[in-house]
Motif scaffolding. Sequence first.
Motif, PDB file in Angstrom:
ATOM      1  N   THR A  16      -9.461   6.250   6.237  1.00 53.11           N
ATOM      2  CA  THR A  16     -10.191   7.384   5.948  1.00 53.11           C
ATOM      3  C   THR A  16      -9.851   7.937   4.657  1.00 53.11           C
ATOM      4  O   THR A  16     -10.599   8.492   4.047  1.00 53.11           O
ATOM      5  CB  THR A  16     -10.091   8.414   7.108  1.00 53.11           C
ATOM      6  OG1 THR A  16      -8.689   9.072   7.085  1.00 53.11           O
ATOM      7  CG2 THR A  16     -10.282   7.848   8.094  1.00 53.11           C
ATOM      8  N   GLY A  17      -8.577   7.671   4.145  1.00 53.55           N
ATOM      9  CA  GLY A  17      -8.238   8.370   2.915  1.00 53.55           C
ATOM     10  C   GLY A  17      -7.788   9.834   2.948  1.00 53.55           C
ATOM     11  O   GLY A  17      -7.460  10.522   1.724  1.00 53.55           O
ATOM     12  N   SER A  18      -7.588  10.501   4.225  1.00 55.12           N
ATOM     13  CA  SER A  18      -7.307  11.904   4.406  1.00 55.12           C
ATOM     14  C   SER A  18      -5.961  11.901   4.837  1.00 55.12           C
ATOM     15  O   SER A  18      -5.280  10.813   5.178  1.00 55.12           O
ATOM     16  CB  SER A  18      -8.405  12.442   5.530  1.00 55.12           C
ATOM     17  OG  SER A  18      -8.167  11.773   6.722  1.00 55.12           O
ATOM     18  N   TYR A  19      -5.344  13.180   4.817  1.00 49.68           N
ATOM     19  CA  TYR A  19      -3.840  13.449   5.105  1.00 49.68           C
ATOM     20  C   TYR A  19      -3.803  14.667   5.811  1.00 49.68           C
ATOM     21  O   TYR A  19      -4.565  15.657   5.982  1.00 49.68           O
ATOM     22  CB  TYR A  19      -3.167  13.334   3.880  1.00 49.68           C
ATOM     23  CG  TYR A  19      -3.095  14.766   3.115  1.00 49.68           C
ATOM     24  CD1 TYR A  19      -2.004  15.555   3.254  1.00 49.68           C
ATOM     25  CD2 TYR A  19      -4.174  14.993   2.108  1.00 49.68           C
ATOM     26  CE1 TYR A  19      -1.984  16.639   2.557  1.00 49.68           C
ATOM     27  CE2 TYR A  19      -3.948  16.025   1.529  1.00 49.68           C
ATOM     28  CZ  TYR A  19      -3.008  17.088   1.755  1.00 49.68           C
ATOM     29  OH  TYR A  19      -3.100  18.182   0.869  1.00 49.68           O
ATOM     30  N   LYS A  20      -2.393  14.895   6.439  1.00 46.15           N
ATOM     31  CA  LYS A  20      -2.209  16.014   7.357  1.00 46.15           C
ATOM     32  C   LYS A  20      -0.968  16.252   7.165  1.00 46.15           C
ATOM     33  O   LYS A  20       0.090  15.098   7.142  1.00 46.15           O
ATOM     34  CB  LYS A  20      -2.840  16.084   8.786  1.00 46.15           C
ATOM     35  CG  LYS A  20      -2.721  17.051   9.392  1.00 46.15           C
ATOM     36  CD  LYS A  20      -3.263  17.024  10.894  1.00 46.15           C
ATOM     37  CE  LYS A  20      -3.176  18.479  11.522  1.00 46.15           C
ATOM     38  NZ  LYS A  20      -4.155  18.247  13.074  1.00 46.15           N
ATOM     39  N   SER A  21       0.004  17.217   7.223  1.00 48.39           N
ATOM     40  CA  SER A  21       1.201  17.423   7.296  1.00 48.39           C
ATOM     41  C   SER A  21       1.659  18.074   8.584  1.00 48.39           C
ATOM     42  O   SER A  21       1.111  18.668   9.464  1.00 48.39           O
ATOM     43  CB  SER A  21       1.708  18.420   6.248  1.00 48.39           C
ATOM     44  OG  SER A  21       1.253  19.730   6.357  1.00 48.39           O
ATOM     45  N   ILE A  42      -8.285  11.407  -3.893  1.00 42.73           N
ATOM     46  CA  ILE A  42      -8.286  12.681  -3.642  1.00 42.73           C
ATOM     47  C   ILE A  42      -7.178  13.327  -3.034  1.00 42.73           C
ATOM     48  O   ILE A  42      -6.587  14.024  -3.268  1.00 42.73           O
ATOM     49  CB  ILE A  42      -9.808  13.166  -3.155  1.00 42.73           C
ATOM     50  CG1 ILE A  42     -10.880  12.956  -3.812  1.00 42.73           C
ATOM     51  CG2 ILE A  42      -9.707  14.701  -2.831  1.00 42.73           C
ATOM     52  CD1 ILE A  42     -12.372  13.380  -3.361  1.00 42.73           C
ATOM     53  N   SER A  43      -6.960  12.619  -1.973  1.00 41.92           N
ATOM     54  CA  SER A  43      -5.682  12.990  -1.171  1.00 41.92           C
ATOM     55  C   SER A  43      -4.501  12.788  -2.007  1.00 41.92           C
ATOM     56  O   SER A  43      -3.561  13.534  -1.769  1.00 41.92           O
ATOM     57  CB  SER A  43      -5.690  12.160   0.197  1.00 41.92           C
ATOM     58  OG  SER A  43      -6.884  12.441   1.155  1.00 41.92           O
ATOM     59  N   ILE A  44      -4.471  11.650  -2.598  1.00 38.28           N
ATOM     60  CA  ILE A  44      -3.299  11.559  -3.526  1.00 38.28           C
ATOM     61  C   ILE A  44      -3.038  12.609  -4.532  1.00 38.28           C
ATOM     62  O   ILE A  44      -1.854  13.152  -4.736  1.00 38.28           O
ATOM     63  CB  ILE A  44      -3.343   9.990  -4.242  1.00 38.28           C
ATOM     64  CG1 ILE A  44      -3.369   8.777  -3.346  1.00 38.28           C
ATOM     65  CG2 ILE A  44      -2.294  10.088  -5.485  1.00 38.28           C
ATOM     66  CD1 ILE A  44      -3.684   7.573  -4.048  1.00 38.28           C
ATOM     67  N   ALA A  45      -4.086  13.104  -5.237  1.00 35.78           N
ATOM     68  CA  ALA A  45      -4.117  14.215  -6.098  1.00 35.78           C
ATOM     69  C   ALA A  45      -3.551  15.460  -5.379  1.00 35.78           C
ATOM     70  O   ALA A  45      -2.631  16.254  -6.080  1.00 35.78           O
ATOM     71  CB  ALA A  45      -5.279  14.327  -6.563  1.00 35.78           C
ATOM     72  N   ASP A  87      -8.496   0.522  -0.148  1.00 28.33           N
ATOM     73  CA  ASP A  87      -8.058   1.652   0.540  1.00 28.33           C
ATOM     74  C   ASP A  87      -7.380   2.711  -0.311  1.00 28.33           C
ATOM     75  O   ASP A  87      -7.374   3.887  -0.092  1.00 28.33           O
ATOM     76  CB  ASP A  87      -6.732   1.001   1.524  1.00 28.33           C
ATOM     77  CG  ASP A  87      -7.296   0.305   2.766  1.00 28.33           C
ATOM     78  OD1 ASP A  87      -8.695   0.667   3.143  1.00 28.33           O
ATOM     79  OD2 ASP A  87      -6.546  -0.529   3.385  1.00 28.33           O
ATOM     80  N   ILE A  88      -6.726   2.271  -1.672  1.00 30.88           N
ATOM     81  CA  ILE A  88      -6.172   3.112  -2.234  1.00 30.88           C
ATOM     82  C   ILE A  88      -7.132   3.804  -3.269  1.00 30.88           C
ATOM     83  O   ILE A  88      -6.982   5.091  -3.387  1.00 30.88           O
ATOM     84  CB  ILE A  88      -5.406   2.304  -3.369  1.00 30.88           C
ATOM     85  CG1 ILE A  88      -4.010   1.447  -2.682  1.00 30.88           C
ATOM     86  CG2 ILE A  88      -5.054   3.003  -4.774  1.00 30.88           C
ATOM     87  CD1 ILE A  88      -3.450   0.521  -3.449  1.00 30.88           C
ATOM     88  N   LYS A  89      -8.446   3.115  -3.513  1.00 30.87           N
ATOM     89  CA  LYS A  89      -9.388   3.988  -4.226  1.00 30.87           C
ATOM     90  C   LYS A  89     -10.125   4.999  -3.335  1.00 30.87           C
ATOM     91  O   LYS A  89     -10.332   6.343  -3.671  1.00 30.87           O
ATOM     92  CB  LYS A  89     -10.756   2.928  -4.498  1.00 30.87           C
ATOM     93  CG  LYS A  89     -10.015   1.790  -5.526  1.00 30.87           C
ATOM     94  CD  LYS A  89      -9.589   2.544  -6.820  1.00 30.87           C
ATOM     95  CE  LYS A  89     -10.907   3.024  -7.735  1.00 30.87           C
ATOM     96  NZ  LYS A  89     -10.542   3.436  -9.157  1.00 30.87           N
ATOM     97  N   ARG A  90      -9.969   4.636  -1.880  1.00 26.96           N
ATOM     98  CA  ARG A  90     -10.516   5.547  -0.635  1.00 26.96           C
ATOM     99  C   ARG A  90      -9.689   7.028  -0.952  1.00 26.96           C
ATOM    100  O   ARG A  90     -10.060   8.181  -0.601  1.00 26.96           O
ATOM    101  CB  ARG A  90     -10.768   4.877   0.359  1.00 26.96           C
ATOM    102  CG  ARG A  90     -11.221   5.804   1.482  1.00 26.96           C
ATOM    103  CD  ARG A  90     -11.302   5.189   2.765  1.00 26.96           C
ATOM    104  NE  ARG A  90     -11.967   3.737   2.524  1.00 26.96           N
ATOM    105  CZ  ARG A  90     -11.332   2.775   2.909  1.00 26.96           C
ATOM    106  NH1 ARG A  90     -10.125   2.574   3.086  1.00 26.96           N
ATOM    107  NH2 ARG A  90     -12.133   1.756   2.735  1.00 26.96           N
ATOM    108  N   TYR A 138       1.061  -1.230  -0.101  1.00 25.73           N
ATOM    109  CA  TYR A 138      -0.119  -0.074   0.140  1.00 25.73           C
ATOM    110  C   TYR A 138       0.897   1.192  -0.081  1.00 25.73           C
ATOM    111  O   TYR A 138       0.662   2.276  -0.885  1.00 25.73           O
ATOM    112  CB  TYR A 138      -0.996   0.061   1.405  1.00 25.73           C
ATOM    113  CG  TYR A 138      -1.640   1.407   1.475  1.00 25.73           C
ATOM    114  CD1 TYR A 138      -2.947   1.505   0.965  1.00 25.73           C
ATOM    115  CD2 TYR A 138      -1.203   2.256   2.341  1.00 25.73           C
ATOM    116  CE1 TYR A 138      -3.657   2.676   0.781  1.00 25.73           C
ATOM    117  CE2 TYR A 138      -1.722   3.395   2.390  1.00 25.73           C
ATOM    118  CZ  TYR A 138      -3.204   3.497   1.764  1.00 25.73           C
ATOM    119  OH  TYR A 138      -3.822   4.713   2.000  1.00 25.73           O
ATOM    120  N   GLY A 139       1.807   1.252   0.839  1.00 19.67           N
ATOM    121  CA  GLY A 139       2.699   2.510   0.815  1.00 19.67           C
ATOM    122  C   GLY A 139       3.746   2.736  -0.084  1.00 19.67           C
ATOM    123  O   GLY A 139       3.725   3.575  -0.656  1.00 19.67           O
TER     124      GLY A 139
END
Length: 332
Positions: free
Chosen positions: A290-295, A171-174, A165-168, A71-72
């Motif tokens: 969740t498919g969300s991210y933070k820095s 948006i965050s990947i973009a 998980d990847i499909k979820r 996944y990573g």
Amino acid sequence: MIYYERFKNEKINLIKDSLKLEKIPDKIYFGPDYKDYISNSYMGLINPDEGGSPFEYKYASRISNTSYFNYGSIIHGKILEGIEPELIIGDIPTSKDVNNAIVLYANLLKNGTPEEDSFNEAYKESGYKNISTFVKKIVLYENYIQSIINPKENSYFIDKATFDDIKRAEISIALLDNEINNNSSNIESFNELALTGKFNYSNNWKEEMSINLPVKIKIDNFKVDHDKKLIVLNDLKTTSTRLDEFMDSSFIKFHYYRQFAFYGYLLYNLMVRDGDYKIQANVYVLNKQTGSYKSFQINKKLVSRGFDEFQGLIKRIGFHESYGYDTLREDI
């Protein structure tokens, strides 16, 4: 007392002229040509605080074929290299021990080891007491085994949950792609470069001992802003931990502060000769559920802690490379 502090009277010195920044494909970087190079993750194998020991460092399996690892790798490839791999869905062991055994079996076959010998070695690795149970696992994971023996270029064999998980995370990947890779004209940006070098380890207990220890890191992204005289080290992490808890839990638990200290130290010594530049470190964290991210920006206190830790662990490796992995310090 933390074990690595016991090595504070020994010396390690970075050989600056040995530092080399280059593009090394993962198959080579993680392959036999660089298997004896010290990496941040390998340091964990000798660190008692992470369940490590000299035996673990020298002899433990360093297999990384797991659903979480894949996944990573897929996320990193999409954001940092623009790679859109073929995703092949199938059954993969959820148990680490079973997965290690299956991967060992596949790699032994791939390298030409007779099938009976491959099976026996993998069976011992699995920990199963009943041989028929392991035979059933071999049958169940046949497609997974074949994906390792005959890998397709630019493809990953993953389970259905990992695919979801990847499909979820699309948006965050973009968004991460834009945030990490969108640079102004006066900023140099580099993705997925390997940095190798050597530390000299020495001590003078009974007789002077000195050896060189090769090290390696693979940097997700770093930027050089010549106007601000700033080097920014960026690393991308995937996690199952809640984003608002990451820095106080997983970041400490997995000793990521040591990684940033180690990476920053090597990169700074390669890039900076006049001392005018400063270095900053950021971690981008993508949550698997969740498919969300933070820095987050890494503070100096954590970097200082990581610096002391990696220095001590490299000394520990230097000691055992000099005197053997079955030798205790008290024996010298």
